[in-house]
Design a protein around this motif. Structure first.
Motif, PDB file in Angstrom:
ATOM      1  N   LYS A  74       0.835  -1.207   0.000  1.00 35.55           N
ATOM      2  CA  LYS A  74       0.000   0.000   0.000  1.00 35.55           C
ATOM      3  C   LYS A  74       0.868   1.255   0.000  1.00 35.55           C
ATOM      4  CE  LYS A  74      -3.877  -0.623   0.418  1.00 35.55           C
ATOM      5  NZ  LYS A  74      -5.181  -0.415   0.983  1.00 35.55           N
ATOM      6  N   LEU A  75       1.996   1.229   0.704  1.00 37.81           N
ATOM      7  CA  LEU A  75       2.917   2.363   0.727  1.00 37.81           C
ATOM      8  C   LEU A  75       3.397   2.687  -0.682  1.00 37.81           C
ATOM      9  CD1 LEU A  75       5.883   2.945   3.176  1.00 37.81           C
ATOM     10  CD2 LEU A  75       6.225   3.176   0.723  1.00 37.81           C
ATOM     11  N   VAL A  76       3.758   1.648  -1.439  1.00 39.94           N
ATOM     12  CA  VAL A  76       4.301   1.847  -2.787  1.00 39.94           C
ATOM     13  C   VAL A  76       3.250   2.432  -3.730  1.00 39.94           C
ATOM     14  CG1 VAL A  76       5.361   0.710  -4.783  1.00 39.94           C
ATOM     15  CG2 VAL A  76       5.944  -0.039  -2.460  1.00 39.94           C
ATOM     16  N   GLU A  77       2.060   1.814  -3.762  1.00 37.98           N
ATOM     17  CA  GLU A  77       1.062   2.257  -4.737  1.00 37.98           C
ATOM     18  C   GLU A  77       0.496   3.638  -4.417  1.00 37.98           C
ATOM     19  OE1 GLU A  77      -1.466  -1.128  -4.810  1.00 37.98           O
ATOM     20  OE2 GLU A  77      -2.494  -0.659  -2.934  1.00 37.98           O
ATOM     21  N   ALA A  78       0.351   3.974  -3.138  1.00 39.25           N
ATOM     22  CA  ALA A  78      -0.171   5.294  -2.792  1.00 39.25           C
ATOM     23  C   ALA A  78       0.857   6.393  -3.089  1.00 39.25           C
ATOM     24  CB  ALA A  78      -0.578   5.343  -1.322  1.00 39.25           C
ATOM     25  N   THR A  79       2.126   6.108  -2.863  1.00 38.43           N
ATOM     26  CA  THR A  79       3.186   7.074  -3.195  1.00 38.43           C
ATOM     27  C   THR A  79       3.177   7.368  -4.690  1.00 38.43           C
ATOM     28  OG1 THR A  79       4.599   6.334  -1.362  1.00 38.43           O
ATOM     29  CG2 THR A  79       5.671   7.517  -3.160  1.00 38.43           C
ATOM     30  N   SER A  82      -4.987   3.773  -4.182  1.00 36.77           N
ATOM     31  CA  SER A  82      -4.097   4.856  -4.616  1.00 36.77           C
ATOM     32  C   SER A  82      -4.869   5.948  -5.339  1.00 36.77           C
ATOM     33  CB  SER A  82      -2.994   4.307  -5.526  1.00 36.77           C
ATOM     34  OG  SER A  82      -3.529   3.861  -6.767  1.00 36.77           O
ATOM     35  N   HIS A  98      -6.023   8.121  -2.443  1.00 32.27           N
ATOM     36  CA  HIS A  98      -4.862   8.772  -1.820  1.00 32.27           C
ATOM     37  C   HIS A  98      -4.242   9.836  -2.727  1.00 32.27           C
ATOM     38  CE1 HIS A  98      -4.639   6.398   1.830  1.00 32.27           C
ATOM     39  NE2 HIS A  98      -4.787   5.294   1.136  1.00 32.27           N
ATOM     40  N   ALA A 130       5.541  10.576  -0.875  1.00 30.24           N
ATOM     41  CA  ALA A 130       5.752   9.527   0.125  1.00 30.24           C
ATOM     42  C   ALA A 130       5.004   9.798   1.424  1.00 30.24           C
ATOM     43  CB  ALA A 130       7.243   9.365   0.417  1.00 30.24           C
ATOM     44  N   GLY A 156       1.971   7.939   0.926  1.00 28.02           N
ATOM     45  CA  GLY A 156       2.277   6.509   0.861  1.00 28.02           C
ATOM     46  C   GLY A 156       2.446   5.926   2.251  1.00 28.02           C
ATOM     47  N   SER A 211      -0.153   3.234   4.417  1.00 31.50           N
ATOM     48  CA  SER A 211       0.234   1.933   4.980  1.00 31.50           C
ATOM     49  C   SER A 211      -0.554   1.604   6.244  1.00 31.50           C
ATOM     50  CB  SER A 211       1.737   1.908   5.275  1.00 31.50           C
ATOM     51  OG  SER A 211       2.072   2.777   6.353  1.00 31.50           O
ATOM     52  N   VAL A 232       9.965   5.111  -5.739  1.00 32.64           N
ATOM     53  CA  VAL A 232       9.306   5.234  -4.433  1.00 32.64           C
ATOM     54  C   VAL A 232      10.334   5.336  -3.330  1.00 32.64           C
ATOM     55  CG1 VAL A 232       7.754   4.123  -2.790  1.00 32.64           C
ATOM     56  CG2 VAL A 232       7.261   4.002  -5.241  1.00 32.64           C
TER      57      VAL A 232
END
Length: 536
Positions: free
Chosen positions: A173-178, A349, A352, A361, A364, A368, A519
């Protein structure tokens, strides 16, 4: 582009007329079933692992989540504190003061206050509103029905694997939202357009893969539209109507569907800003209500908690429970409710991407939190209640599954679906809790539809343009499908919808793998900006 849009609508409208004659849903089912089966068989193509068939899409999600967890050095754990503080707005000031050195600065290395003031930060919602909008799509029937079936099939040990899946999903989730924020676009009217369609197209173009990126982006847009009409809409309204009819003894869900469509329409007409304002109130209320009831039951049964925890721990590490847990959580739980936290699907994403920030980030890291709240907290609470109440009252035997009906049989031979099982478990400890559960199911369904309407319209506008006609046509169709879902029982349409949602995984995960280095740079830039000792 408008001509293409009108053509699509002209093909869809005749199908929608079956809302006036409900018996025609059987004809739709018969015609649509072969097509739905074909799509589902491709998306959920099984691969045999230790003699067990596991859908390839589940393997892709797990491998991706594990890779991102290792690649970002367990950021899902080490940056959890940063995520919570960012969601609370602690670091919002850096979006109004640049902490990076300005070219030609005669005094480099100065603090934030000597930096240039940044006016008009791009975005439509706050970090918290973006998080709740995304959570409103994931916190839903998967937490109530999917988890119940998973625990019943996989046994108490499935809880451990569910928690692990939640932690790993935080990294994805961190990667796709960033990426959603990094590659978003701003319309002439100030509205934000973002998500996998945009980072697949623009991000892969930067890696000299422009043609490949465009193809993946179009595929994703098609899948997200299909998923928004089905799993993010019809399935939700259908289950909410079923619970409502059960409580009040009604035969038809049509009027309930109309009322639900009106309420959804009032919100989605206002776009992501209004969705954010509604979800920031509904999601915390839903979470507090559900977790509060779960904690009450746990406190009421403190004396048997140690035994329940022992069942969970021991059950997770014998061969039968490992296999059962993986099947129960990954296949039954995730597949039935479109992956409990949607990490890897890429849909979140889109929500977000609308956040007010200039540091991709930042969102992102906030994003998470989603799988942590959705899976690690809420799903685990459901699991604990079921394990504890079953230990106390012997409501059903684990793995006592009627495969033909995909339901669990209790000690008296009565069939229980996922929602029914959770209702029985809560009712055994809190009398008449089924009334509260009905409210929870309706709220979960309502909030899920709000966010999925936003996801779907972003895919729709990516394909057909950002015109007023595109906006109105999609929202009208979405509201019609709300009524259809509440009034019908189209099994193959729902199966197709789930397949469309999971099909989003394939183009999305490819993009995440290829763009992960970007990212990592964004994470380092943000952590430096807030003065946090970042990852090297």
């Amino acid at each position: 582009m408008n001509r293409k849009l009108l053509t699509i609508i002209s093909l869809i409208v005749p199908v929608l007329t079956f809302a006036q004659e409900l018996t025609i849903d059987e004809k739709i089912e018969a015609k649509f079933k072969p097509f739905a089966k074909a799509v589902s068989s491709v998306v959920f193509y099984p691969i045999s692992i230790v003699g067990i068939d596991v859908p390839i899409v589940i393997i892709v999600l797990l491998v991706g989540a594990l890779f991102f967890t290792l690649y970002f050095k367990f950021a899902n754990i080490t940056l959890l504190g940063v995520a919570i503080r960012a969601a609370n707005g602690k670091y919002d000031d850096i979006d109004h003061h640049s902490v990076e050195e300005v070219a030609g600065d005669p005094t480099p290395g100065g603090d934030v206050f000597e930096s240039i003031q940044v006016e008009g930060v791009v975005g439509e919602v706050t970090h918290f509103q973006a998080l709740t909008a995304a959570l409103s799509a994931t916190v839903g029937l998967g937490n109530i029905a999917g988890v119940a079936v998973a625990i019943a099939i996989g046994g108490p040990g499935a809880t451990i694997w569910m928690i692990l899946a939640g932690f790993l999903g935080m990294s994805t989730k961190l990667v796709e939202a960033t990426l959603g924020v990094k590659y978003r676009e701003v319309g002439d009217d100030g509205k934000i357009y973002g998500g996998p369609m945009y980072y697949l197209k623009k991000g892969l173009k930067e890696k000299n893969l422009a043609g490949f990126g465009k193809v993946l982006a179009v595929l994703y847009a098609v899948f997200v539209i299909g998923g928004s009409f089905g799993g993010g809409n019809m399935f939700q309204s259908n289950q909410a109507a079923a619970q409502f009819k059960l409580l009040f003894g009604l035969d038809s869900g049509f009027l309930f569907g109309v009322l639900l469509a009106v309420l959804v329409g009032i919100v989605i007409i206002g776009g992501i800003k209004r969705i954010g304002r509604v979800t920031e109130k509904i999601v915390p209320f839903m979470g507090i209500m559900f977790v509060g009831a779960s904690l009450l039951i746990i406190v009421m049964n403190l004396t048997i908690i140690p035994e329940a925890m022992l069942q969970i721990w021991n059950g997770a590490f014998n061969q039968t429970s490992i296999v059962g847990g993986v099947i129960g959580v990954m296949i039954v739980g995730f597949q039935r409710a479109a992956f409990s936290n949607e990490a890897g699907v890429g849909s979140a994403s889109i929500a977000h991407a609308a956040v007010k920030t200039k540091f991709p980030a930042s969102e992102g890291i906030v994003a998470s939190i989603g799988p942590f709240v959705d899976t690690v907290i809420i799903c685990t609470m459901t699991a604990l209640v079921i394990v504890v109440t079953n230990l106390k009252s012997n409501l059903f035997d684990y793995a006592n599954l009627d495969a033909g009906n995909n339901v669990i049989m209790n000690s008296t031979g009565k069939h229980l679906g996922g929602v029914d099982l959770t209702s029985v478990a809560f009712d055994s400890a809190i009398p008449n809790f089924s009334i509260i559960l009905t409210i929870a199911v309706i709220l979960f369904a309502f909030s899920t539809m709000l966010s999925w309407s936003y996801y779907g319209i972003q895919g729709w506008k990516y394909l057909f343009g950002k015109s007023k006609l595109a906006d109105i046509s999609y929202k009208a169709l979405f509201l019609i499908f709300v009524v259809i879902g509440a009034s019908s029982s189209l099994g193959s349409v729902i199966e197709f919808s789930d397949a469309m949602i999971f099909a989003m995984v394939f183009p999305n995960i490819i993009g995440l793998f290829l763009l992960a280095p970007k990212v990592k740079l964004e994470v380092a830039r943000y952590l430096k900006a807030i003065g946090h000792k970042g990852q090297k």
